[in-house]
Design a protein around this motif. Structure first.
Motif, short mmCIF file in Angstrom:
data_model
loop_
_atom_site.label_atom_id
_atom_site.label_comp_id
_atom_site.label_asym_id
_atom_site.label_seq_id
_atom_site.Cartn_x
_atom_site.Cartn_y
_atom_site.Cartn_z
N ALA A 11 -4.98 -4.45 -4.45
CA ALA A 11 -5.53 -4.93 -5.71
C ALA A 11 -4.41 -5.16 -6.72
CB ALA A 11 -6.54 -3.91 -6.25
N ASP A 12 -3.48 -4.23 -6.76
CA ASP A 12 -2.35 -4.32 -7.68
C ASP A 12 -1.49 -5.55 -7.38
OD1 ASP A 12 -1.03 -3.04 -9.87
OD2 ASP A 12 0.58 -2.44 -8.51
N LEU A 169 -7.45 -10.70 -8.79
CA LEU A 169 -6.60 -11.86 -8.96
C LEU A 169 -6.95 -12.60 -10.26
CD1 LEU A 169 -5.73 -14.00 -5.92
CD2 LEU A 169 -6.40 -15.13 -8.00
N GLN A 170 -8.25 -12.76 -10.53
CA GLN A 170 -8.69 -13.42 -11.76
C GLN A 170 -8.29 -12.61 -12.99
OE1 GLN A 170 -10.19 -16.52 -12.07
NE2 GLN A 170 -9.45 -16.53 -9.97
N THR A 315 -6.95 3.07 -13.71
CA THR A 315 -8.31 3.27 -13.21
C THR A 315 -8.43 2.92 -11.72
OG1 THR A 315 -9.12 2.68 -15.39
CG2 THR A 315 -10.74 2.71 -13.61
N TYR A 316 -7.84 1.79 -11.34
CA TYR A 316 -8.10 1.31 -9.99
C TYR A 316 -6.94 1.49 -9.01
CZ TYR A 316 -12.42 -0.63 -11.68
OH TYR A 316 -13.67 -0.76 -12.20
N VAL A 317 -5.74 1.70 -9.54
CA VAL A 317 -4.59 1.82 -8.63
C VAL A 317 -4.13 3.27 -8.53
CG1 VAL A 317 -2.26 1.02 -8.13
CG2 VAL A 317 -3.94 -0.55 -9.12
N LEU A 318 -4.00 3.91 -9.69
CA LEU A 318 -3.53 5.30 -9.66
C LEU A 318 -4.65 6.28 -9.30
CD1 LEU A 318 -1.07 6.01 -12.56
CD2 LEU A 318 -0.66 5.86 -10.13
N THR B 265 -8.17 3.58 -2.09
CA THR B 265 -8.78 2.28 -2.31
C THR B 265 -9.30 2.21 -3.73
OG1 THR B 265 -11.11 2.71 -1.81
CG2 THR B 265 -9.63 2.48 0.07
N THR B 266 -9.72 1.02 -4.12
CA THR B 266 -10.26 0.85 -5.47
C THR B 266 -11.56 1.62 -5.63
OG1 THR B 266 -11.32 -1.16 -4.70
CG2 THR B 266 -9.21 -1.40 -5.82
N ARG B 267 -12.13 2.08 -4.51
CA ARG B 267 -13.38 2.87 -4.58
C ARG B 267 -13.12 4.33 -4.26
NH1 ARG B 267 -17.26 -0.59 -6.75
NH2 ARG B 267 -16.42 -2.63 -6.27
#
Lengths: 350, 476
Positions: A11-12, A169-170, A315-318, B265-267
């Protein structure tokens, strides 16, 4: 949920890949229009070329590093520093290299066509031909970068599955676009106070062109260019796709799509930040900006945009909730020396 | 046209026999190639290499300031292996990986082969990649080497000889698949039918990996662990992960908690069951091996020991592809399998044996000297091509560290016609077939034929000016 999850690192990478492409494109837009202006300026015989570039370097936060490398800059040094200088980590070529490096790390998550376009651009800007093109015809060089980035965007739109990867990406592209549009607006504030008032409309016109906003402006406001109207279009327009508000609204929607929370509420820190920022832009307009001062207003805005990016990362990577107990406070898992990692990566082979 | 000028050398030539006649199994492809002009061929190769470059099918060369990406040079003249030769190779490779896996099980358990006096204890304990920490640790299905890439060469008489076994993280299989795709796209008319397909490799590899899932998990989460984008084989890692539809992870994506391994993961965290790792033992876990590793996962080895995650290949397989151990593989085959080796190998002198040492020191200019634990063509002396200074440098090294060096006679690799500046010229080739050890043993029908593009050179490694060609195993 099973099908939509992805590696945090992926994601990063996707986020930064598109963010750096967008940054390269916007820098190309900025330098292209500045060079155009410079031609006019010099025929009018006003000011020195170096002074002319100072606001551009300041607005893009590259002035200090430029002065260090070029204590006595020669003709063309600034444009070169912004474009092909690999020592400048934010130059157009550096952004493209980083975008490609990120793409290479997620090669299995993007389409072959996306890779080919980005890789072709990388091969051009790092080649002898690229340097020659810039020398011979700077406008064609910048056009090439801009077109390639927009093509990349279109290919992405047409080939990438709408999953979480698409969303990240967006997000990268939108946050970078919002940030860069605000920097364009800031250029005028960086110009010396005694700058000729007569050229001001000319400069605002150039900024509109750099954002591909001149046609939209004319339709909405007619021919006369005023600072309030430019601010109205580039900061507050809900419809113009490069305006800060438009980008933020879409980023906010995407964040809610990722978490599955209805818009207007928030389930995590990033949604809270983008939501607040969006509300601020939705209930304000040029008078508030002028009251606060354009530069100060934009400065606040950029700080909040930075916080939004940082919060998405946390929030989403760490994953602080689950991971913090395994990494001592303050030591992110990726604060290792990149150089050392690179060396070790190379050592593995059979 | 091209073929008329081709000269066979005084060693084994893949295309023509000693009388200069084209070997029957090459006749078809040779006829079809003859229809192409040298210009046409060169032009097609250029467009192919550009395609590789655009697609990022590249490897990274070390030593440069920034790793330079290069295309692995590709030669259009395919190497043809007739069915009866392949049967022999296949049987030999299966025998060899079977013996090596039995050997590894033995070394990490009872060590009968030492107790019975077949292999001296110093050979095992002196191997840099021996992991005494793993004695007594069981691995799923007793499988150690799941993926093996064995390098074969052919001597003057055309006999296939094993040059080395790569039982740690062998690379190159992506080029086997990409070369075939490229051949089919650019030279479709060269295929006359009867060439065995290679494209089942990714699904066979995935089955091999799923086979070792801990606790007989029927739906394991399999991942590929890469050192990262700066590794020379990164393209291959990403290619294989994509082909198998599994995640490609770096060490920083994984976390070991209470004896289990998870990916971030993102989840949130998700458990990992099987890791196809493409990084060396040394870098796997800074708590156990190299403390400064940025690539590994602290606690990974503990999870492996507890049997909650499987690694392919297992930890410690390097003791089997040590170049000193190599000298004992024929004895292993006799000891564990009560069979004679099907494939021969190159005679090897071990510097730590006093008699061998004497011989090595007296004959350095005629020998190839290799460091026991190096790969990729590094740490090697080719006597006949070396300068006096290089020979003296190696003499000192061998004397100082006898356990670290072996020597072999120079084997004249076979040569194969190769397109050089629009002409076909003989160049030395080797062959790396890939063997999968899963529910059954599978040998990929084909392999990576590497070619030394420099005239007279026998160094085929991509890092040192090698190229590759498609390898056609015939069905009949």
């Amino acid at each position: 949920m099973e099908g939509t999850m992805m590696l945090s690192r992926v994601a990063d990478h996707l986020y930064w890949m598109s963010r750096q492409m967008e940054r390269a494109e916007n820098l190309a837009r900025l330098v292209r229009v500045s060079e155009e202006m410079l031609l006019d300026d010099e025929t009018l015989g006003r000011g020195s070329a170096q002074e002319y570039w100072t606001p551009v370097l300041t607005a893009t936060a590259m002035e200090a590093s430029f002065r260090t490398l070029y204590p006595r800059p020669v003709q063309g040094a600034a444009a070169r520093y912004l474009t092909l200088d690999q020592r400048n980590p934010d130059s157009i070529v550096s952004c493209i290299c980083q975008a490609r490096e990120n793409a290479r790390s997620v090669r299995d998550k993007i389409s072959d066509e996306m890779w080919s376009e980005l890789n072709a651009l990388y091969m051009l800007v790092t080649s002898r031909e690229g340097a020659d093109l810039l020398e011979r015809s700077p406008q064609s060089f910048y056009d090439k970068v801009i077109t390639s980035s927009m093509l990349f965007d279109g290919i992405t739109e047409a080939t990438l599955t709408r999953d979480e990867g698409w969303n990240f990406l967006q997000l990268g592209r939108l946050l970078e676009r919002a940030d860069m549009t605000s920097r364009f607006l800031d250029i005028r504030s960086q110009a010396p106070a005694e700058a000729d008032a007569a050229v001001e409309p000319l400069q605002w016109g150039a900024i509109l062109r750099a954002c591909s906003a001149h046609a939209c402006y004319r339709r909405q406001f007619g021919g006369e260019i005023t600072i309030e109207r430019v601010v109205d279009l580039l900061l507050f327009s809900n419809e113009f796709p490069r305006s800060v508000r438009h980008c933020l609204r879409r980023a906010d929607e995407i964040l809610h799509d990722i978490s599955g929370t209805p818009t207007g509420r928030y389930s995590n820190a990033c949604e809270k930040i983008t939501g607040a920022l969006l509300a601020k832009l939705s209930f304000a307009g040029p008078p508030e900006v002028m009251a606060r001062g354009l530069h100060a207003y934009i400065d606040d805005l950029q700080k909040q945009l930075n916080t939004a990016g940082q919060t998405i990362f946390e929030t989403y990577v760490l994953l602080p909730g689950e991971v913090s107990r395994h990494f001592p406070r303050g030591s992110r898992p990726d604060t290792f020396s990149d150089w050392q990692r690179e060396q070790q990566q190379q050592q593995q082979q059979q | 046209m091209l073929l008329n000028d081709y000269k066979a050398a005084a060693l084994f030539d893949e295309l023509v026999d000693e009388k200069g006649k084209i070997r029957p199994y090459y006749q078809g492809v040779a006829d079809r190639l003859a229809g192409l002009s040298p210009e046409e061929l060169s032009q097609k190769i250029r467009s192919l290499e550009l395609l590789f470059l655009k697609q990022g099918i590249t490897f990274t060369v070390y030593g440069d300031d920034r790793g330079t990406e290069r295309v692995f040079p590709f030669d259009p003249f395919p190497r043809v292996v007739p069915a009866h030769e392949w049967e022999h190779i296949e049987a030999g490779l299966i025998q060899r990986i079977t013996a090596l896996n039995l050997f590894l099980y033995d070394v990490y358990h009872e060590q009968r082969i030492i107790k019975d006096g077949i292999i001296p204890t110093e050979v095992i304990h002196g191997a840099a990649h021996y992991r005494p920490e793993f004695v007594g640790v069981s691995v799923p299905k007793d499988a150690y080497i799941h993926v093996c890439g064995t390098d074969l060469i052919r001597d003057r008489d055309g006999r296939y000889l094993v040059l080395e076994d790569n039982g740690r993280c062998p690379s190159g299989v992506s080029y086997v698949l990409e070369n075939r795709t490229a051949m089919k796209r650019v030279f479709p008319h060269l295929f006359g039918g009867g060439v065995r397909a290679v494209d089942t490799y990714p699904s066979d590899l995935l089955a091999t990996l799923r086979h070792v899932a801990p606790h007989e998990n029927p739906n394991p989460n399999v991942v590929l662990l890469t050192p990262g984008v700066h590794n020379s084989a990164y393209f291959e890692h990403s290619f294989l992960a994509r082909q198998m539809s599994i995640e490609i992870v770096e060490g920083r994506d994984l976390i070991a908690l209470d004896g289990f391994v998870y990916m971030r993961t993102t989840r949130g965290l998700r458990q990992v069951d099987v890791i196809y790792r493409r990084i060396d033992d040394d870098f796997l876990d800074p708590q156990v091996f190299r403390k400064d590793s940025c690539l590994g996962v602290p606690g990974l080895v503990d999870a492996v020991r507890r049997g909650n995650v499987a690694l392919a290949n297992a930890i410690g397989t390097g003791v089997a592809d040590d170049k000193v151990t190599y000298a004992y593989v024929p004895d292993m085959i006799r000891y564990y399998l009560c069979q004679e080796p099907i494939l021969d190998q190159v005679p090897t002198y071990l510097a730590w044996r006093p008699d061998d040492m004497k011989y090595i020191l007296a004959n350095l200019p005629q020998l190839v000297v290799k460091a026991a634990n190096e790969s990729g063509g590094y740490g090697m002396l080719i006597g006949p091509m070396a300068t006096k200074a290089q020979i003296e440098e190696f003499r000192a090294k061998v004397v100082a560290h006898p356990r670290n060096y072996i020597a072999q006679p120079v084997v004249n690799f076979s040569q194969h016609p190769t397109l050089v500046d629009g002409q076909l010229e003989g160049r030395h080739v080797d062959l790396r077939p890939f063997v999968l050890w899963g529910d059954s043993v599978k040998v990929l029908p084909g392999g990576l034929t590497r070619v030394a593009l420099k005239k007279g050179s026998i160094v085929v490694n991509s890092s040192q000016g090698g190229g590759s060609k498609d390898t056609w195993v015939l069905a009949h």
